[in-house]
Motif scaffolding. Structure first.
Motif, PDB file in Angstrom:
ATOM      1  N   GLN A 181       4.851   6.120  12.168  1.00 58.03           N
ATOM      2  CA  GLN A 181       3.597   5.413  12.431  1.00 58.03           C
ATOM      3  C   GLN A 181       2.368   6.231  11.999  1.00 58.03           C
ATOM      4  N   GLN A 182       2.585   7.287  11.264  1.00 65.54           N
ATOM      5  CA  GLN A 182       1.482   8.144  10.820  1.00 65.54           C
ATOM      6  C   GLN A 182       0.895   7.616   9.515  1.00 65.54           C
ATOM      7  N   LYS A 183      -0.427   7.408   9.484  1.00 62.43           N
ATOM      8  CA  LYS A 183      -1.094   6.902   8.287  1.00 62.43           C
ATOM      9  C   LYS A 183      -1.255   8.013   7.262  1.00 62.43           C
ATOM     10  N   ASP A 230      -1.620  -0.981  10.075  1.00 68.99           N
ATOM     11  CA  ASP A 230      -2.035   0.399   9.806  1.00 68.99           C
ATOM     12  C   ASP A 230      -2.127   0.659   8.310  1.00 68.99           C
ATOM     13  N   THR A 282       1.585   3.559   6.614  1.00 72.10           N
ATOM     14  CA  THR A 282       2.574   4.329   7.363  1.00 72.10           C
ATOM     15  C   THR A 282       3.961   4.038   6.786  1.00 72.10           C
TER      16      THR A 282
END
Length: 323
Positions: free
Chosen positions: A94-96, A190, A206
């Motif tokens: 979930q990290q952009k 995201d 992500t």
């Protein structure tokens, strides 16, 4: 003036006739189709449609703590089953992060949405090729929309992506806005785009969103067919070209449904692909921020091999899977 008189007997006849006519009229109205005999006036219920929601349903993240671990050298990655909406394995899913030329997957989706004639010719401008980094094109060349799609998705040609946006009928600025609208429609909350090629580090997403993006592309026959070309030959109005797919997985033993590479300094080496294992659901495998060109392919191969051997229980039907 003489007074008008009517006898009681004549008055009775008149009243009787009026009553009979009234009864006939009432009966006709009662049996008329516009007034059903045994019904009351029908009032249509008020239907209030709920506005479409862009909220996505969160995926189920499977527990892999009892399985042999997998070591990842890239910055972030995911193995996602789009059929069951499950994350089989992930690190920082979930990290952009910048996604580089994986951006071109969204560019191709938006081009298809515009229902452009793929056989139409477009003239390449000097602005299209300026600082394009990777391109096969030259200014003032004529090339079809279909060939531009192949150049963008097979050869990762940045100028081709720019020409597609410009020739879409939207103009580049509105085209990028439409890319972001499309991301919302797909539930990629995201994800954001600022240019159609992926050269700008502001194109962010992500691993989870990219997995859903490449899955959407794999379900578009035109795009999936283009992405599966190992090589592609085309002609401009001046010359012939042969381009080689940047996705090396196509030259391996995996059944690849779709795939796209990406690289800029800010993103590292990236790869998004959909792999079909024998007798199993297609899996979206995404690696972002690998350290080398060969490293991104190695990481995906390791993930696919891990899932198909040590993580095989993750591919079982949900009803058979223990929590």
């Amino acid at each position: 003036m003489p007074a008008f008189r009517i006898s009681a007997s004549k008055l009775g006849v008149v009243l009787f006739c009026a009553f009979a006519v009234g009864q006939m009229l009432v009966g006709w109205l009662w049996n008329s189709p516009v007034a059903p005999r045994d019904s009351q006036p029908v009032i249509a219920p008020l239907v209030v449609e709920e506005p479409p929601s862009n909220e996505r349903t969160e995926p189920r993240v499977l527990d892999v703590s009892d399985l042999p671990s997998h070591r990842l050298r890239a910055e972030a990655a995911i193995v996602y089953n789009p059929e069951t909406h499950e994350i089989l394995w992930e690190i920082d899913a979930q990290q952009k992060r910048p996604i580089a030329s994986i951006t071109k997957v969204m560019t191709a989706l938006v081009v298809l949405d515009q229902q452009i004639d793929l056989a139409r010719d477009v003239v390449v401008s000097a602005r299209d090729v300026r600082r394009a980094s990777t391109t096969y094109l030259r200014r003032r060349e004529r090339v079809t929309i279909d060939n531009l799609m192949h150049l963008a998705l097979v050869g990762s040609d940045n100028a081709a992506a720019r020409v597609l946006a410009r020739a879409s009928g939207l103009g580049t600025k509105e085209f990028v806005q439409t890319m972001n609208v499309k991301a919302e429609e797909l539930g990629l909350q995201d994800t954001q785009f600022v240019d159609p090629s992926g050269l700008h580090e502001g194109n962010l997403s992500t691993p989870y969103d990219v997995a859903r993006l490449i899955t959407a592309a794999s379900r578009e026959p035109v795009i999936a067919r283009i992405m599966r070309n190992r090589t592609y030959r085309l002609r401009t109005n001046r010359r012939g070209l042969t381009i080689r797919n940047t996705n090396r997985l196509l030259r391996g033993n995996y059944s690849i449904r779709a795939g796209k590479t990406g690289y800029i300094d800010e993103a590292g080496y990236c790869l998004a692909t959909v792999v079909k294992l024998p007798g199993k659901d297609p899996l979206a495998v995404v690696v972002l921020g690998a350290g080398s060109n060969s490293g991104r392919f190695r990481e995906v191969r390791r993930l696919v091999d891990w899932v198909s051997t040590k993580g095989q229980s993750l591919l079982e039907p949900v009803t058979l899977r223990a929590d």
